[in-house]
Design a protein around this motif. Structure first.
Motif, short mmCIF file in Angstrom:
data_model
loop_
_atom_site.label_atom_id
_atom_site.label_comp_id
_atom_site.label_asym_id
_atom_site.label_seq_id
_atom_site.Cartn_x
_atom_site.Cartn_y
_atom_site.Cartn_z
N TYR A 22 7.97 4.17 8.94
CA TYR A 22 7.57 2.76 8.85
C TYR A 22 8.74 1.89 8.39
N VAL A 23 9.53 2.45 7.46
CA VAL A 23 10.69 1.68 6.97
C VAL A 23 11.72 1.54 8.10
N GLU A 24 11.96 2.62 8.82
CA GLU A 24 12.88 2.55 9.97
C GLU A 24 12.39 1.52 10.98
N ALA A 25 11.09 1.50 11.22
CA ALA A 25 10.53 0.54 12.19
C ALA A 25 10.73 -0.89 11.71
N ALA A 26 10.64 -1.10 10.41
CA ALA A 26 10.86 -2.44 9.86
C ALA A 26 12.31 -2.88 10.04
N ILE A 27 13.23 -1.95 9.85
CA ILE A 27 14.65 -2.27 10.06
C ILE A 27 14.88 -2.61 11.54
N THR A 28 14.32 -1.80 12.41
CA THR A 28 14.47 -2.04 13.85
C THR A 28 13.90 -3.41 14.25
N ALA A 29 12.79 -3.78 13.62
CA ALA A 29 12.14 -5.06 13.93
C ALA A 29 12.86 -6.24 13.30
N GLY A 30 13.86 -5.96 12.47
CA GLY A 30 14.62 -7.06 11.85
C GLY A 30 13.93 -7.69 10.65
N LEU A 31 12.98 -6.98 10.03
CA LEU A 31 12.29 -7.55 8.87
C LEU A 31 13.22 -7.59 7.66
N ASP A 32 12.90 -8.50 6.74
CA ASP A 32 13.69 -8.64 5.52
C ASP A 32 13.17 -7.75 4.39
N GLU A 33 11.90 -7.38 4.46
CA GLU A 33 11.31 -6.48 3.46
C GLU A 33 10.18 -5.71 4.13
N ILE A 34 9.91 -4.50 3.62
CA ILE A 34 8.74 -3.75 4.08
C ILE A 34 7.94 -3.34 2.84
N GLY A 35 6.63 -3.48 2.94
CA GLY A 35 5.75 -3.04 1.86
C GLY A 35 4.92 -1.86 2.34
N LEU A 36 4.79 -0.86 1.47
CA LEU A 36 3.97 0.32 1.77
C LEU A 36 2.65 0.16 1.03
N SER A 37 1.55 0.41 1.71
CA SER A 37 0.25 0.07 1.09
C SER A 37 -0.86 0.94 1.65
N ASP A 38 -0.75 2.25 1.44
CA ASP A 38 -1.80 3.10 2.01
C ASP A 38 -3.13 2.90 1.28
N HIS A 39 -4.20 3.39 1.92
CA HIS A 39 -5.55 3.23 1.37
C HIS A 39 -5.69 3.96 0.04
N SER A 40 -6.22 3.27 -0.95
CA SER A 40 -6.49 3.89 -2.25
C SER A 40 -7.55 4.97 -2.09
N PRO A 41 -7.56 5.95 -3.00
CA PRO A 41 -8.67 6.90 -3.00
C PRO A 41 -10.02 6.18 -3.19
N ILE A 42 -11.06 6.84 -2.80
CA ILE A 42 -12.42 6.30 -2.98
C ILE A 42 -12.99 6.87 -4.28
N TYR A 43 -13.50 5.98 -5.12
CA TYR A 43 -14.01 6.40 -6.44
C TYR A 43 -15.51 6.15 -6.60
N HIS A 44 -16.04 5.22 -5.81
CA HIS A 44 -17.40 4.73 -6.13
C HIS A 44 -18.51 5.54 -5.49
N LEU A 45 -18.17 6.59 -4.74
CA LEU A 45 -19.20 7.36 -4.05
C LEU A 45 -19.53 8.67 -4.75
N GLY A 46 -19.14 8.77 -6.03
CA GLY A 46 -19.50 9.98 -6.78
C GLY A 46 -18.26 10.75 -7.19
N PRO A 47 -18.46 11.92 -7.80
CA PRO A 47 -17.35 12.65 -8.43
C PRO A 47 -16.41 13.35 -7.43
#
Ligand SMILES: [Zn+2]
Ligand SMILES: [Zn+2]
Length: 267
Positions: A22-47
């Motif tokens: 994803y970082v390589e893709a951001a460089i290729t796309a010419g972005l100035d910054e890349i943020g990584l933001s995967d889905h948080s674990p799920i906590y509210h559906l039980g143990p």
């Protein structure tokens, strides 16, 4: 400046590719910054630490995810700034849980997204028994307001995502929707223009143009994201996104470091 602050990777089970790709893709796309933001674990559906495989990472994976992001940031130092983030669920009543959880990690920003109304996923095409599109819509907006007010988040994710599976009964700006936008301003959170809806059958960005214009009207800052689930999605739709942001009046976007916001020129 152009950034992409909403990207996933293999750990959630329904995206593909390593963080590096994803970082390589951001460089290729010419972005100035890349943020990584995967889905948080799920906590509210039980143990169970992994109650919904292929939806989000396991609770056990969270420290490894943060450590891997730090390593990736080091590897790309001097080439592109890599911001450490997470797309966190927000579930009504779980404010303190998420506030405390995200204080434990050295993140640059946290996206708060309403994916769940209790145990019901907003991507489920079937409404819960006894519910109507109107009252689901109201609950979704009230939950979004609570997410903004919780203080756990810097960015509110894909503002009108409920539409993805067809659950928005009225696409005009309703009083409750305007009230929600005012809560975003009061809560000092940012919205994202998320281009991923253009890749889906709904063929519309989040938030839709009318709602984005409403956000600008009330002074909600915006950032830019693709919600990439594959490296080739990074910066997808950005020409149209920049055009739309300019058309509704935005001239700056928000970027984050160590959970502090800074505004930079758009484009
Ligand atoms: Zn996802
Ligand atoms: Zn999301």
């Amino acid at each position: 400046m152009l950034v992409d602050y909403h990207t996933h990777h293999y750990r959630c089970g329904h995206a593909e590719g390593q963080l590096d790709a994803y970082v390589e893709a951001a460089i290729t796309a010419g972005l100035d910054e890349i943020g990584l933001s995967d889905h948080s674990p799920i906590y509210h559906l039980g143990p169970d630490p992994q109650p919904r495989p292929r939806t989000a990472m396991s609770q056990h994976e969270l420290p490894a995810y943060v450590a891997e992001m730090e390593a990736v940031r080091e590897r790309f130092a001097g080439r592109i700034p890599v911001r450490l983030g997470v797309e966190s669920d927000y579930v009504l009543g779980w404010d303190e849980h998420y506030r405390a959880l995200w204080r434990q990690f050295p993140l640059d920003y946290v996206i708060g997204s309403v994916h769940w109304l209790g145990g019901w996923s907003i991507f489920d095409p079937n409404l819960p028994p006894g519910r109507t599109p109107d009252d689901i819509y109201a609950e979704y907006l009230h939950t979004t307001q609570a997410a903004a007010r919780s203080g756990a988040y810097n960015i509110i994710g894909h503002l009108d995502c409920l539409k993805t599976s067809g659950h928005i009964p009225d696409l005009s700006i309703t009083p409750l929707l305007e009230e929600t936008v005012r809560v975003l301003v009061e809560s000092n959170v940012v919205v994202e223009l998320n281009t991923s809806g253009w890749r889906k059958s709904i063929a519309d960005c989040y938030p839709r143009a009318e709602l984005l214009a409403c956000c600008h009207h009330y002074g909600v800052p915006v950032t830019l994201s693709s919600d990439a689930h594959a490296p080739q999605h990074v910066a997808g739709g950005y020409a149209a996104a920049v055009e739309l942001l300019r058309a509704v009046g935005y001239r700056e976007i928000a970027v984050f470091a160590q959970r502090e916001r800074r505004m930079v020129p758009l484009g």
